[in-house]
Design a protein around this motif. Structure first.
Motif, short mmCIF file in Angstrom:
data_model
loop_
_atom_site.label_atom_id
_atom_site.label_comp_id
_atom_site.label_asym_id
_atom_site.label_seq_id
_atom_site.Cartn_x
_atom_site.Cartn_y
_atom_site.Cartn_z
N ASP A 122 0.85 -1.19 0.00
CA ASP A 122 0.00 0.00 0.00
C ASP A 122 0.88 1.24 0.00
O ASP A 122 0.55 2.26 0.56
N ALA A 123 2.04 1.12 -0.66
CA ALA A 123 2.99 2.23 -0.71
C ALA A 123 2.32 3.48 -1.28
O ALA A 123 1.58 3.41 -2.26
N ARG A 124 2.58 4.59 -0.62
CA ARG A 124 2.01 5.85 -1.09
C ARG A 124 2.63 6.23 -2.42
O ARG A 124 3.80 6.00 -2.68
N GLN A 125 1.82 6.84 -3.26
CA GLN A 125 2.28 7.26 -4.57
C GLN A 125 2.29 8.78 -4.62
O GLN A 125 1.69 9.45 -3.79
N TRP A 126 2.96 9.32 -5.61
CA TRP A 126 2.95 10.76 -5.81
C TRP A 126 1.65 11.15 -6.49
O TRP A 126 1.06 10.38 -7.25
N GLU A 127 1.19 12.37 -6.23
CA GLU A 127 -0.05 12.84 -6.85
C GLU A 127 0.17 13.26 -8.29
O GLU A 127 -0.73 13.18 -9.11
N GLN A 128 1.36 13.76 -8.60
CA GLN A 128 1.69 14.22 -9.95
C GLN A 128 2.60 13.20 -10.63
O GLN A 128 3.31 12.46 -9.95
N PRO A 129 2.61 13.14 -11.96
CA PRO A 129 3.55 12.24 -12.64
C PRO A 129 4.99 12.60 -12.24
O PRO A 129 5.32 13.78 -12.11
N PRO A 130 5.83 11.61 -12.04
CA PRO A 130 7.20 11.88 -11.57
C PRO A 130 8.10 12.42 -12.67
O PRO A 130 7.80 12.31 -13.87
N LEU A 131 9.22 13.00 -12.24
CA LEU A 131 10.28 13.38 -13.16
C LEU A 131 11.11 12.14 -13.44
O LEU A 131 11.50 11.43 -12.51
N LEU A 132 11.38 11.86 -14.69
CA LEU A 132 12.14 10.67 -15.07
C LEU A 132 13.54 11.06 -15.52
O LEU A 132 13.71 12.02 -16.29
N THR A 133 14.52 10.33 -15.05
CA THR A 133 15.89 10.49 -15.50
C THR A 133 16.33 9.14 -16.08
O THR A 133 16.54 8.19 -15.32
N PRO A 134 16.45 9.04 -17.40
CA PRO A 134 16.89 7.78 -17.99
C PRO A 134 18.34 7.50 -17.63
O PRO A 134 19.17 8.41 -17.62
N ILE A 135 18.64 6.25 -17.32
CA ILE A 135 20.00 5.85 -16.98
C ILE A 135 20.60 5.00 -18.10
O ILE A 135 21.64 5.31 -18.64
N LYS A 136 19.91 3.92 -18.45
CA LYS A 136 20.45 3.00 -19.45
C LYS A 136 19.32 2.12 -19.97
O LYS A 136 18.39 1.81 -19.24
N SER A 137 19.42 1.74 -21.21
CA SER A 137 18.51 0.75 -21.75
C SER A 137 19.32 -0.25 -22.56
O SER A 137 20.39 0.07 -23.06
N MET A 138 18.82 -1.45 -22.60
CA MET A 138 19.45 -2.48 -23.42
C MET A 138 18.36 -3.23 -24.15
O MET A 138 17.26 -3.41 -23.62
#
Length: 164
Positions: A122-138
């Motif tokens: 039941d972890a609390r969530q943010w009310e607004q969409p978060p800021l995303l910082t991409p790190i890596k994708s494969m």
């Protein structure tokens, strides 16, 4: 993979991380896990940072995938993790963290003993969409992984009356 990695010194912490990762493995192999995240919470239980691993498994490969096929791609992915520290801030010692899995579909408890390791949250969530910082994708034929960090939006309501 000829890669130097960091690991926890405390045996119980090492066991927790190991059991969480290996407990997810059967569900990842079946394509049931959409994302796995390490979430950091402040003292009020509000998330302040999430490291999110978004997973896509091509089930048509089944058990035909050899470790060597993924080794090079996974190695470069893991190396990038070690340099992502500059994208985060030092968190207070009294903050806590947990490993959370986001399932595409819920596994049946009676079908697998590994299900008992995972409980609904039941972890609390943010009310607004978060800021995303991409790190890596494969991206490889049997497996695609994206790693990014989520932080609360700048417009996220701030805690009131001395809350952190």
């Amino acid at each position: 993979m000829n890669l130097v990695v960091q690991r926890a010194r405390h045996p119980q912490l090492r066991d927790y991380i190991h059991s969480a990762v290996f407990g997810l493995l059967p569900f990842i192999q079946k394509g049931m896990v959409e994302r796995a995240a390490v979430i950091f919470f402040n003292t009020d239980g509000i998330p302040v940072e999430r490291f999110v691993f978004k997973l896509a498994v091509n089930l048509s490969y089944g058990s035909k995938v050899e470790e060597a096929d993924l080794e090079f791609t996974l190695r470069s992915f893991l190396i990038k993790l070690s340099v992502s520290e500059s994208l985060t801030k030092v968190l207070p010692c009294d903050y806590r963290w947990e490993i959370t899995a986001y399932f595409r579909s819920l596994p049946e408890a009676s079908a697998n003993k590994d299900v008992k390791q995972w409980i609904p949250t039941d972890a609390r969530q943010w009310e607004q969409p978060p800021l995303l910082t991409p790190i890596k994708s494969m991206s490889s034929k049997p497996l695609c992984v994206q790693l990014y960090i989520e932080h609360p939006s700048l417009s996220e309501p701030k805690p009131q009356n001395g809350e952190v």
